[in-house]
Motif scaffolding. Structure first.
Motif, short mmCIF file in Angstrom:
data_model
loop_
_atom_site.label_atom_id
_atom_site.label_comp_id
_atom_site.label_asym_id
_atom_site.label_seq_id
_atom_site.Cartn_x
_atom_site.Cartn_y
_atom_site.Cartn_z
N ASP A 158 -20.49 53.85 13.20
CA ASP A 158 -19.53 53.15 14.04
C ASP A 158 -19.89 51.68 14.20
N LYS A 159 -21.10 51.30 13.75
CA LYS A 159 -21.51 49.90 13.74
C LYS A 159 -21.96 49.54 12.33
N GLY A 160 -21.91 48.27 12.05
CA GLY A 160 -22.36 47.81 10.75
C GLY A 160 -21.24 47.68 9.75
N LEU A 161 -21.52 46.96 8.66
CA LEU A 161 -20.51 46.63 7.66
C LEU A 161 -20.57 47.63 6.50
N PHE A 162 -20.60 48.91 6.82
CA PHE A 162 -20.72 49.94 5.80
C PHE A 162 -19.36 50.28 5.18
N TYR A 163 -19.40 50.66 3.89
CA TYR A 163 -18.21 51.15 3.21
C TYR A 163 -18.65 52.26 2.27
N ALA A 164 -17.92 53.36 2.26
CA ALA A 164 -18.29 54.52 1.46
C ALA A 164 -18.14 54.23 -0.03
N PRO A 165 -19.07 54.72 -0.86
CA PRO A 165 -18.91 54.59 -2.31
C PRO A 165 -17.57 55.18 -2.75
N THR A 166 -16.83 54.39 -3.53
CA THR A 166 -15.43 54.71 -3.80
C THR A 166 -15.15 54.75 -5.30
N VAL A 167 -14.53 55.83 -5.74
CA VAL A 167 -14.09 55.97 -7.14
C VAL A 167 -12.57 56.04 -7.14
N ILE A 168 -11.94 55.15 -7.91
CA ILE A 168 -10.48 55.07 -7.98
C ILE A 168 -10.06 55.44 -9.40
N ALA A 169 -9.22 56.45 -9.53
CA ALA A 169 -8.79 56.94 -10.85
C ALA A 169 -7.37 56.49 -11.17
N ASP A 170 -7.04 56.56 -12.45
CA ASP A 170 -5.69 56.25 -12.95
C ASP A 170 -5.30 54.81 -12.65
N CYS A 171 -6.22 53.92 -12.89
CA CYS A 171 -5.97 52.51 -12.60
C CYS A 171 -5.20 51.85 -13.74
N SER A 172 -4.49 50.79 -13.41
CA SER A 172 -3.73 50.00 -14.39
C SER A 172 -4.21 48.56 -14.34
N PRO A 173 -3.97 47.78 -15.41
CA PRO A 173 -4.51 46.42 -15.48
C PRO A 173 -4.06 45.49 -14.36
N ASP A 174 -2.88 45.78 -13.75
CA ASP A 174 -2.38 44.88 -12.72
C ASP A 174 -3.10 45.05 -11.38
N MET A 175 -3.88 46.09 -11.22
CA MET A 175 -4.59 46.32 -9.96
C MET A 175 -5.75 45.34 -9.83
N LEU A 176 -5.97 44.85 -8.61
CA LEU A 176 -7.01 43.86 -8.37
C LEU A 176 -8.37 44.35 -8.84
N VAL A 177 -8.66 45.61 -8.61
CA VAL A 177 -9.97 46.15 -8.94
C VAL A 177 -10.24 46.10 -10.45
N MET A 178 -9.18 45.98 -11.26
CA MET A 178 -9.35 45.97 -12.72
C MET A 178 -9.37 44.58 -13.32
N HIS A 179 -9.19 43.55 -12.51
CA HIS A 179 -9.27 42.20 -13.08
C HIS A 179 -9.93 41.16 -12.17
N GLU A 180 -10.22 41.51 -10.93
CA GLU A 180 -11.00 40.64 -10.06
C GLU A 180 -12.35 41.28 -9.77
N GLU A 181 -13.34 40.46 -9.47
CA GLU A 181 -14.65 40.98 -9.10
C GLU A 181 -14.59 41.49 -7.66
N THR A 182 -14.74 42.80 -7.48
CA THR A 182 -14.68 43.38 -6.14
C THR A 182 -15.92 43.06 -5.34
N PHE A 183 -17.09 43.13 -5.97
CA PHE A 183 -18.38 42.84 -5.34
C PHE A 183 -18.62 43.75 -4.14
N GLY A 184 -18.40 45.03 -4.36
CA GLY A 184 -18.61 46.04 -3.34
C GLY A 184 -18.74 47.41 -3.98
N PRO A 185 -18.96 48.47 -3.20
CA PRO A 185 -19.22 49.81 -3.74
C PRO A 185 -17.95 50.53 -4.19
N VAL A 186 -17.25 49.93 -5.15
CA VAL A 186 -15.96 50.44 -5.62
C VAL A 186 -15.91 50.30 -7.14
N ILE A 187 -15.40 51.35 -7.80
CA ILE A 187 -15.17 51.27 -9.24
C ILE A 187 -13.80 51.83 -9.55
#
Length: 473
Positions: free
Chosen positions: A352-381
């Motif tokens: 409930d405190k702190g800047l935590f984010y759960a490790p995240t896997v995103i499936a069926d991505c397309s090139p227009d999604m931010l995660v596929m062309h910008e650097e997320t710099f976080g626990p997301v793929i």
């Protein structure tokens, strides 16, 4: 700060809060240096350069080895400062401190291997020889994600070359930089050879734009790198490592167990806050379902925790609120565009405190999604299936970034196809360790210019002098 071999904060009127991202509590106050402080640090480095440049290379080597030894003695103190200020688990921070020591020992060896060459002349009685000399005073700015290791690459290489330096760490991680400079002081580095100033963005601009700086070495965002181009004074040598949106390709011939294990490490280590983190993955359709199911199952098992309370945790908090906001924006964008969140996708309920984010896997991505062309710099793929290796390579190369790329395949022809056609400064096949200390490390395209690591990392702090001598023999 550390200027001309003295620790202090004389003349500073503005201070910055330093926050522990696990607790969101203020843990320190750091000076925000102004023009007068920057001037004094550059003046100290300029004065010291007049003598340090002529110090025998074997003596420079001895000093660097001594610094490496002092870092080893202080590794837990350095690591604790890293974890408190930027959040990575203490076990990871200890690893960073150990690699920092290795960097100093490596460049201690390189200091005595600065070689020139002789060049034939078409006229008898002449000889040409080329010498390498230090470029001068270096202004170095390092980020918060590897707050001492990324200082160390610049510091060790420049001192080995005979340069002097002024370092500004990130305003988020000043204490670990101070601990590093206490090791330099204990090792007996001569006054003014290395100086530490602290402050925010305005201090950084004062440093890189200072007319007394002969070279700028910077690691950070692409936007900040572009800003440095506009800020430097006159014609100043630049080394810029600007990160990137790093891809992974998994072919139908990959060892999937090894590919999943490597992806878990490189996508989520340091909460994904690594310039060479795997941001996006392209997996052959025959291996796709197996890969995403195993990857998401592994991500769910990762332990997210305060890195001091649980030093062997897998994932700590994000370091900054802005970074956390960017992660949430990328995940929300992917969901809105039809991707599936297989695990994570939110703040962990246990924190409930702190800047935590759960490790995240995103499936069926397309090139227009931010995660596929910008650097997320976080626990997301983000993960996308492909059918043609040519298409996968085209998508992997399809961003302005060119720092590192990864691939898994047990097929020899695919290995060479990938290594040759991926347009990145570093390509790792069947593993995820893109950099080693004795090989050059640098990016292409918008990921920067110049190199760190290896002999090339030191060569960036040297320039050439051609001497043509008429001896008459």
């Amino acid at each position: 700060m550390y200027i001309d071999a003295h620790f202090g904060s004389a003349g500073v009127t503005q201070w910055l809060d330093v926050v522990n991202p696990s607790t969101e509590q203020i843990v320190a106050h750091a000076p925000d240096a102004d023009q007068q402080v920057v001037d004094s640090a550059v003046a100290a480095a300029t004065h010291a350069f007049a003598s340090w440049r002529w110090v025998n290379a074997f003596e420079r080597s001895r000093v660097l080895h001594k610094i490496g030894d002092e870092i080893s003695h202080a590794e837990r103190r350095i690591a604790t400062a890293i974890t408190v200020e930027m959040g990575k688990p203490l076990g990871e921070a200890l690893g960073e401190a150990r690699k920092l020591a290795k960097a100093f020992h490596y460049y201690a060896g390189e200091a005595v291997r600065i070689f020139g060459e002789t060049i034939p002349n078409e006229e008898d009685g002449f000889i040409s020889f080329v010498e390498k000399e230090p470029v001068g005073v270096v202004g170095a700015i390092a980020p918060w994600n590897y707050p001492v290791e990324l200082i160390g690459w610049k510091l060790a290489a420049s001192l080995a070359a005979g340069c002097t330096i002024v370092v500004k760490p990130s305003e988020y991680t000043p204490s670990s930089a101070e601990e590093l400079f206490r090791c330099l002081d204990a090792a007996g580095l001569p006054a003014g050879v290395a100086n530490l100033i602290m402050g925010g963005r305005s201090t950084g601009k004062l440093l890189v734009g200072h007319p007394g700086i002969d070279k700028v070495a910077f690691t950070g965002s692409q936007a900040a790198g572009e800003d440095i181009y506009r800020t430097v004074s006159g014609i100043t040598s630049l080394s810029l490592e600007l990160g990137g949106s790093c891809p992974l390709i998994v072919t139908a011939n990959a060892d999937l167990e090894r590919a999943v294990a490597g992806t878990l490490r490189r996508a989520f280590r340091n909460a994904g806050q690594i310039c060479i983190s795997i941001n996006r993955a392209y997996v052959h359709e025959d291996a796709y379902w197996h890969f995403i199911e195993a990857l998401s199952a592994g991500a769910r098992r990762l332990v997210v925790a305060d890195g001091i309370a649980q030093e062997n945790a897998d994932v700590g908090p994000m370091t900054t609120r802005a970074g956390l906001d960017k992660v949430m924006r990328h995940v929300d964008d992917a969901k809105a565009r039809g991707a599936r969140i297989l695990c994570g996708g939110s703040r962990p309920q246990a924190h409930d405190k702190g800047l935590f984010y759960a490790p995240t896997v995103i499936a069926d991505c397309s090139p227009d999604m931010l995660v596929m062309h910008e650097e997320t710099f976080g626990p997301v793929i983000g993960v996308s299936p492909y059918s043609s290796l040519d298409d996968a390579i085209t998508q992997a190369n399809g961003t302005p970034s060119g720092l590192a790329a990864y691939a898994y395949t047990e097929h020899v022809k695919e290995s060479f196809t990938l290594s040759r056609r991926l347009d990145f400064g570093n390509v790792s096949i069947n593993h995820v360790d893109a950099g080693i200390m004795n090989a050059p490390y640098g990016g292409r395209k918008q990921s920067g210019t110049g190199y760190e690591h290896g002999r090339e990392g030191m060569e960036g702090y040297l320039h050439l002098k051609h001497v043509r001598l008429r001896h008459g023999a």
